[in-house]
Design an enzyme around this catalytic site. Structure first.
Site, PDB file in Angstrom:
ATOM      1  N   LYS A 194      35.708  13.452   6.725  1.00  0.00           N
ATOM      2  CA  LYS A 194      36.489  12.966   7.871  1.00  0.00           C
ATOM      3  C   LYS A 194      37.067  11.577   7.568  1.00  0.00           C
ATOM      4  O   LYS A 194      36.600  10.905   6.636  1.00  0.00           O
ATOM      5  CB  LYS A 194      35.596  12.903   9.118  1.00  0.00           C
ATOM      6  CG  LYS A 194      34.427  11.920   9.006  1.00  0.00           C
ATOM      7  CD  LYS A 194      33.410  12.123  10.125  1.00  0.00           C
ATOM      8  CE  LYS A 194      32.248  11.145   9.994  1.00  0.00           C
ATOM      9  NZ  LYS A 194      31.123  11.505  10.895  1.00  0.00           N
ATOM     10  N   ARG A 196      25.478  11.991  22.613  1.00  0.00           N
ATOM     11  CA  ARG A 196      26.894  11.815  22.289  1.00  0.00           C
ATOM     12  C   ARG A 196      27.615  13.142  22.511  1.00  0.00           C
ATOM     13  O   ARG A 196      28.471  13.228  23.370  1.00  0.00           O
ATOM     14  CB  ARG A 196      26.999  11.335  20.827  1.00  0.00           C
ATOM     15  CG  ARG A 196      28.350  10.861  20.427  1.00  0.00           C
ATOM     16  CD  ARG A 196      28.335  10.179  19.082  1.00  0.00           C
ATOM     17  NE  ARG A 196      28.142  11.107  17.961  1.00  0.00           N
ATOM     18  CZ  ARG A 196      28.296  10.772  16.680  1.00  0.00           C
ATOM     19  NH1 ARG A 196      28.603   9.516  16.350  1.00  0.00           N
ATOM     20  NH2 ARG A 196      28.130  11.656  15.723  1.00  0.00           N
ATOM     21  N   TYR A 229      49.184 -18.963  10.565  1.00  0.00           N
ATOM     22  CA  TYR A 229      49.551 -18.922  11.989  1.00  0.00           C
ATOM     23  C   TYR A 229      48.575 -19.740  12.834  1.00  0.00           C
ATOM     24  O   TYR A 229      47.378 -19.741  12.573  1.00  0.00           O
ATOM     25  CB  TYR A 229      49.517 -17.484  12.498  1.00  0.00           C
ATOM     26  CG  TYR A 229      50.678 -16.634  12.035  1.00  0.00           C
ATOM     27  CD1 TYR A 229      51.994 -17.067  12.168  1.00  0.00           C
ATOM     28  CD2 TYR A 229      50.447 -15.389  11.477  1.00  0.00           C
ATOM     29  CE1 TYR A 229      53.048 -16.260  11.758  1.00  0.00           C
ATOM     30  CE2 TYR A 229      51.495 -14.570  11.075  1.00  0.00           C
ATOM     31  CZ  TYR A 229      52.791 -15.019  11.216  1.00  0.00           C
ATOM     32  OH  TYR A 229      53.834 -14.230  10.811  1.00  0.00           O
ATOM     33  N   MET A 250      49.350  -9.936   9.342  1.00  0.00           N
ATOM     34  CA  MET A 250      49.514  -8.478   9.260  1.00  0.00           C
ATOM     35  C   MET A 250      49.544  -8.013   7.805  1.00  0.00           C
ATOM     36  O   MET A 250      48.930  -7.006   7.449  1.00  0.00           O
ATOM     37  CB  MET A 250      50.805  -8.044   9.963  1.00  0.00           C
ATOM     38  CG  MET A 250      50.935  -6.531  10.060  1.00  0.00           C
ATOM     39  SD  MET A 250      52.490  -6.005  10.788  1.00  0.00           S
ATOM     40  CE  MET A 250      52.309  -6.587  12.460  1.00  0.00           C
TER      41      MET A 250
HETATM   42  C1  LIG Z   1      29.867  11.490  10.109  1.00  0.00           C
HETATM   43  C2  LIG Z   1      28.792  12.502  10.248  1.00  0.00           C
HETATM   44  C3  LIG Z   1      27.899  12.772   9.196  1.00  0.00           C
HETATM   45  C4  LIG Z   1      27.865  11.978   7.909  1.00  0.00           C
HETATM   46  O1  LIG Z   1      26.995  10.874   8.031  1.00  0.00           O
HETATM   47  P1  LIG Z   1      26.709   9.880   6.806  1.00  0.00           P
HETATM   48  O2  LIG Z   1      25.770   8.878   7.373  1.00  0.00           O
HETATM   49  O3  LIG Z   1      28.021   9.294   6.433  1.00  0.00           O
HETATM   50  O4  LIG Z   1      26.129  10.705   5.714  1.00  0.00           O
HETATM   51  C5  LIG Z   1      27.001  13.824   9.352  1.00  0.00           C
HETATM   52  N1  LIG Z   1      26.956  14.532  10.493  1.00  0.00           N
HETATM   53  C6  LIG Z   1      27.773  14.274  11.547  1.00  0.00           C
HETATM   54  C7  LIG Z   1      27.633  15.072  12.785  1.00  0.00           C
HETATM   55  C8  LIG Z   1      28.699  13.231  11.462  1.00  0.00           C
HETATM   56  O5  LIG Z   1      29.488  12.964  12.516  1.00  0.00           O
END
Ligand SMILES: *Cc1c(COP(=O)(O)O)cnc(C)c1O
Length: 369
Positions: free
Chosen positions: A38, A136, A264, A313
């Site tokens: 991701k 969550r 800045y 930036m």
């Molecule tokens: C992002 C994520 C992971 C990966 O976690 P790491 O600590 O980067 O290994 C695993 N499971 C879920 C559900 C996640 O959202």
């Protein structure tokens, strides 16, 4: 490894192979490996990383959002992909692109089943997310009865796995809570199996879970940060290799008098005759303004040069007083020695944040194996 002549993110695919093999060495031979790619594979490049891991025969991929999965399919990735956080509106795209949803609520389940049935899908693979303490996403143990009832009414989907996520797998002080989560998950799995008569795969461990809770590897593990070279502990960092180096170059050097200001809002005032270097990387590239005003630093010819004044930036200015360097010299923002984790600490954040913030305009350069 050549000298950077502009701002680049250099990605070392042999380090990725090393990390994959190291994490796999922690598993039983039958345990499957899901690579979390991701957020552009934690800020690197999801397509190139996925292609490489596919060659290494990784079992699964996960992305957060549906569109991230579409990008991988467009690039020809054929390995199964879980979408961890889809929305009901994505159901059609998921099916069209052969992406497997995480089902985390009754609403998402009913909407997905509706679309799957309208398409005459049979046994479309889905993954059920359970909340064991993170609060969550996910179903709870007492949702199982109605979940099972909904699943029994349709043949359009097939539950391929049940999963949950640890709250503090990297923190030994929270091991009691992690163990409680593991026990809750086992109870959930038992209740689900009894209710449905099927035995889906189970998975719970992220990178730190893999390293700290071998008894909870179940059928598959999900690793993100470990693949990219960080183990969330000094000990494990030694066994892993950061895959990404963020490098830049000195565009211009200025000599300034005592009392002159830099950048800045005149946020930095020179204490004497000083030298500053301007570097072509700014908050639009992922260097947050938090790193300004001497919270963050870069490495120039082996020495720390602190960021002075506000992060712009497209630029930062750093203090190079006393550092032997010239225009055109290479600048290391982070690499395998001066790690993203070290830089993150200086701004009270974590490696995950600095890595995933590197914006898409930074050129990715791949070191071959
Ligand atoms: C992002 C994520 C992971 C990966 O976690 P790491 O600590 O980067 O290994 C695993 N499971 C879920 C559900 C996640 O959202």
């Amino acid at each position: 490894m050549s000298k950077a002549l502009e701002t680049i993110l250099e990605i070392d695919l042999s380090a990725l192979t090393h990390n994959f093999n190291y994490l796999k060495s922690k598993l039983q031979p039958q345990t499957k490996f899901l690579a979390v790619v991701k957020a552009f594979a934690y800020g690197s490049d999801s397509v190139e990383i996925a292609k490489h891991l596919q060659k290494l025969n990784v079992d699964y991929f996960a992305v957060a959002y549906t569109q991230e999965g579409v990008v991988l399919r467009d690039a020809g990735i054929t390995t199964p992909i879980i979408v961890l956080h889809p929305q009901s509106v994505n159901a059609q795209t998921l099916i069209d692109r052969c992406l497997e949803p995480s089902i985390y609520s009754a609403h998402v389940l009913s909407e997905f089943i509706k679309t799957a049935e309208a398409q005459s899908q049979k046994k479309y693979p889905v993954h059920i997310k359970f909340n064991t303490g993170l609060n969550r996403l996910g179903f709870k143990n007492n949702d199982i009865e109605s979940l099972v009832a909904s699943l029994k009414k349709t043949s359009s989907v097939k539950v391929k796995s049940l999963f949950s996520h640890l709250v503090a797998s990297e923190d030994a002080n929270e091991s009691e809570f992690s163990n409680l989560q593991i026990e809750r998950f086992k109870t959930i799995a038992k209740n689900f199996e009894e209710g449905t008569g099927i035995k889906p795969w189970l998975h719970m461990c992220n990178t730190s879970g893999i390293l700290n809770y071998p008894e909870a590897h179940f059928d598959m593990v999900r690793s993100g940060i470990g693949l990219y070279g960080f183990g969330n502990s000094i000990e494990e960092d030694k066994n892993l290799k950061p895959i990404a180096s963020l490098k830049s170059v000195i565009s211009q050097i200025h000599e300034i008098e005592k009392g002159e200001t830099v950048g800045y809002n005149r946020a930095y005032t020179s204490q004497g005759v000083e030298r500053t270097a301007t570097i072509p990387i700014g908050h639009a590239d992922g260097i947050s303004r938090i790193y300004g005003n001497e919270n963050g630093f870069v490495i120039i010819n082996g020495e720390k040069a602190y960021i002075i004044g506000n992060v712009c930036m497209d630029m930062i200015m750093v203090n190079i007083t006393g550092i032997n360097c010239k225009e055109g010299d290479e600048v290391i923002v982070f690499d395998a020695t001066h790690t993203a984790s070290n830089l993150a600490e200086s701004a009270h954040t974590i490696s995950y944040e600095i890595l995933t913030a590197i914006s898409q305009r930074v050129k990715r350069v791949f070191l071959p194996e």
